[in-house]
Design a protein around this motif. Structure first.
Motif, mmCIF file in Angstrom:
data_model
loop_
_atom_site.group_PDB
_atom_site.id
_atom_site.type_symbol
_atom_site.label_atom_id
_atom_site.label_comp_id
_atom_site.label_asym_id
_atom_site.label_seq_id
_atom_site.Cartn_x
_atom_site.Cartn_y
_atom_site.Cartn_z
ATOM 1 N N ARG A 178 0.843 -1.203 0.000
ATOM 2 C CA ARG A 178 0.000 0.000 0.000
ATOM 3 C C ARG A 178 0.879 1.255 0.000
ATOM 4 N NH1 ARG A 178 -2.827 -1.211 4.352
ATOM 5 N NH2 ARG A 178 -4.010 -2.787 3.257
ATOM 6 N N LYS A 179 1.949 1.247 0.807
ATOM 7 C CA LYS A 179 2.878 2.387 0.850
ATOM 8 C C LYS A 179 3.582 2.566 -0.492
ATOM 9 C CE LYS A 179 4.049 2.007 5.743
ATOM 10 N NZ LYS A 179 5.116 1.599 6.675
ATOM 11 N N LEU A 180 4.058 1.453 -1.065
ATOM 12 C CA LEU A 180 4.749 1.529 -2.359
ATOM 13 C C LEU A 180 3.819 2.062 -3.452
ATOM 14 C CD1 LEU A 180 6.852 -1.775 -2.437
ATOM 15 C CD2 LEU A 180 7.690 0.554 -2.113
ATOM 16 N N ARG A 181 2.585 1.590 -3.460
ATOM 17 C CA ARG A 181 1.614 2.053 -4.471
ATOM 18 C C ARG A 181 1.320 3.541 -4.312
ATOM 19 N NH1 ARG A 181 -2.272 -1.702 -7.042
ATOM 20 N NH2 ARG A 181 -1.129 -3.635 -7.243
ATOM 21 N N ALA A 182 1.275 4.000 -3.057
ATOM 22 C CA ALA A 182 1.048 5.431 -2.797
ATOM 23 C C ALA A 182 2.191 6.271 -3.346
ATOM 24 C CB ALA A 182 0.875 5.677 -1.301
ATOM 25 N N MET A 183 3.384 5.657 -3.474
ATOM 26 C CA MET A 183 4.549 6.355 -4.032
ATOM 27 C C MET A 183 4.642 6.158 -5.547
ATOM 28 S SD MET A 183 7.573 5.812 -1.223
ATOM 29 C CE MET A 183 7.239 4.193 -0.577
ATOM 30 N N GLY A 184 3.671 5.460 -6.139
ATOM 31 C CA GLY A 184 3.638 5.298 -7.584
ATOM 32 C C GLY A 184 4.222 4.002 -8.117
ATOM 33 N N PHE A 185 4.574 3.065 -7.244
ATOM 34 C CA PHE A 185 5.116 1.784 -7.698
ATOM 35 C C PHE A 185 3.984 0.807 -7.966
ATOM 36 C CE2 PHE A 185 8.647 3.615 -5.306
ATOM 37 C CZ PHE A 185 9.708 3.406 -6.169
ATOM 38 N N ASP A 186 4.011 0.202 -9.130
ATOM 39 C CA ASP A 186 2.983 -0.763 -9.504
ATOM 40 C C ASP A 186 3.461 -2.168 -9.131
ATOM 41 O OD1 ASP A 186 0.846 -2.110 -10.631
ATOM 42 O OD2 ASP A 186 1.660 -2.013 -12.663
ATOM 43 N N VAL A 187 3.202 -2.564 -7.889
ATOM 44 C CA VAL A 187 3.609 -3.888 -7.411
ATOM 45 C C VAL A 187 2.437 -4.548 -6.694
ATOM 46 C CG1 VAL A 187 6.063 -3.364 -7.180
ATOM 47 C CG2 VAL A 187 4.549 -2.975 -5.253
ATOM 48 N N SER A 188 2.481 -5.878 -6.653
ATOM 49 C CA SER A 188 1.451 -6.638 -5.947
ATOM 50 C C SER A 188 2.073 -7.341 -4.750
ATOM 51 C CB SER A 188 0.828 -7.674 -6.891
ATOM 52 O OG SER A 188 1.791 -8.667 -7.198
ATOM 53 N N VAL A 189 1.246 -7.800 -3.851
ATOM 54 C CA VAL A 189 1.713 -8.511 -2.658
ATOM 55 C C VAL A 189 2.519 -9.746 -3.065
ATOM 56 C CG1 VAL A 189 0.954 -9.830 -0.630
ATOM 57 C CG2 VAL A 189 -0.119 -7.642 -1.174
ATOM 58 N N ALA A 190 2.083 -10.425 -4.124
ATOM 59 C CA ALA A 190 2.776 -11.634 -4.581
ATOM 60 C C ALA A 190 4.196 -11.340 -5.059
ATOM 61 C CB ALA A 190 1.973 -12.305 -5.695
ATOM 62 N N GLN A 191 4.487 -10.082 -5.374
ATOM 63 C CA GLN A 191 5.822 -9.706 -5.864
ATOM 64 C C GLN A 191 6.747 -9.241 -4.737
ATOM 65 O OE1 GLN A 191 4.273 -6.871 -8.794
ATOM 66 N NE2 GLN A 191 5.326 -8.070 -10.373
ATOM 67 N N VAL A 192 6.327 -9.444 -3.494
ATOM 68 C CA VAL A 192 7.132 -9.009 -2.356
ATOM 69 C C VAL A 192 7.485 -10.206 -1.477
ATOM 70 C CG1 VAL A 192 7.171 -7.584 -0.273
ATOM 71 C CG2 VAL A 192 6.108 -6.703 -2.357
ATOM 72 N N THR A 193 8.769 -10.381 -1.246
ATOM 73 C CA THR A 193 9.254 -11.380 -0.299
ATOM 74 C C THR A 193 9.677 -10.640 0.959
ATOM 75 O OG1 THR A 193 10.034 -12.867 -2.032
ATOM 76 C CG2 THR A 193 11.020 -13.139 0.142
ATOM 77 N N ALA A 194 9.159 -11.101 2.082
ATOM 78 C CA ALA A 194 9.466 -10.492 3.371
ATOM 79 C C ALA A 194 9.778 -11.615 4.363
ATOM 80 C CB ALA A 194 8.281 -9.651 3.846
#
Length: 170
Positions: free
Chosen positions: A28-44
């Motif tokens: 949600r934070k990344l998208r607010a900064m203009g990054f087009d990413v999905s949860v599936a594209q994040v490893t944490a």
């Protein structure tokens, strides 16, 4: 840019050491900064820990930040047989650390899983102890070695590759 990477057809996986919030919050934070990413594209670290817990049939006692607890919603936490430690911030109280210590010291084969091993980090109000300081305290007290599942642990990056469906040699 991310757009060019996506347009090229290459697979994309972002790796973060974020352990105070869920991947949903992070995205949600990344998208607010203009990054087009999905949860599936994040490893944490938390999802990597969940994968390890499921693989080994472990039931954790969690000492993590309140904002991270939802990542463990589908993990059985009854009768814990390990401790998962994250950047618990205000939850790093003597009582909470001692509870984790008592659980570990009472286990025949204690398992401590840490979501990172950073010493400290900087916030707007100054430096703060990170998870590694507390991990080392529990390691010392219990005479054990923690398994780290965040950066820079090999297992963390293997988890990202597994999410991508790509073998390490590729």
């Amino acid at each position: 840019s991310l757009h060019r990477i996506k347009a090229s057809g290459l697979k994309l996986q972002l790796c973060t050491n974020e352990t105070q919030a869920t991947r949903e919050d992070f995205v949600r934070k990344l998208r607010a900064m203009g990054f087009d990413v999905s949860v599936a594209q994040v490893t944490a670290p938390a999802p990597a820990a969940c994968r390890l817990l499921r693989e080994r049939g472990l039931r954790p006692h969690l000492l993590v930040h309140d904002g991270l607890v939802p990542e463990f919603a589908e993990i059985d936490k009854t009768n814990p047989n390990c401790v998962v430690l994250g950047d618990a911030a205000e939850n790093f109280t003597y009582a909470n650390l001692n509870e984790a210590f008592r659980l570990l010291i009472g286990m025949e084969k204690p398992v401590l899983i840490s979501l990172g091993k950073g010493r400290y980090y900087k916030e707007t109000d100054g430096l703060k102890l990170d998870v590694g300081a507390y991990m080392k305290a529990l390691e010392y007290a219990c005479d054990i070695q923690a398994e780290v599942v965040g950066k820079p642990a090999k297992r963390f990056f293997e988890s990202a590759l597994a999410e991508l469906g790509v073998p390490p040699e590729q």
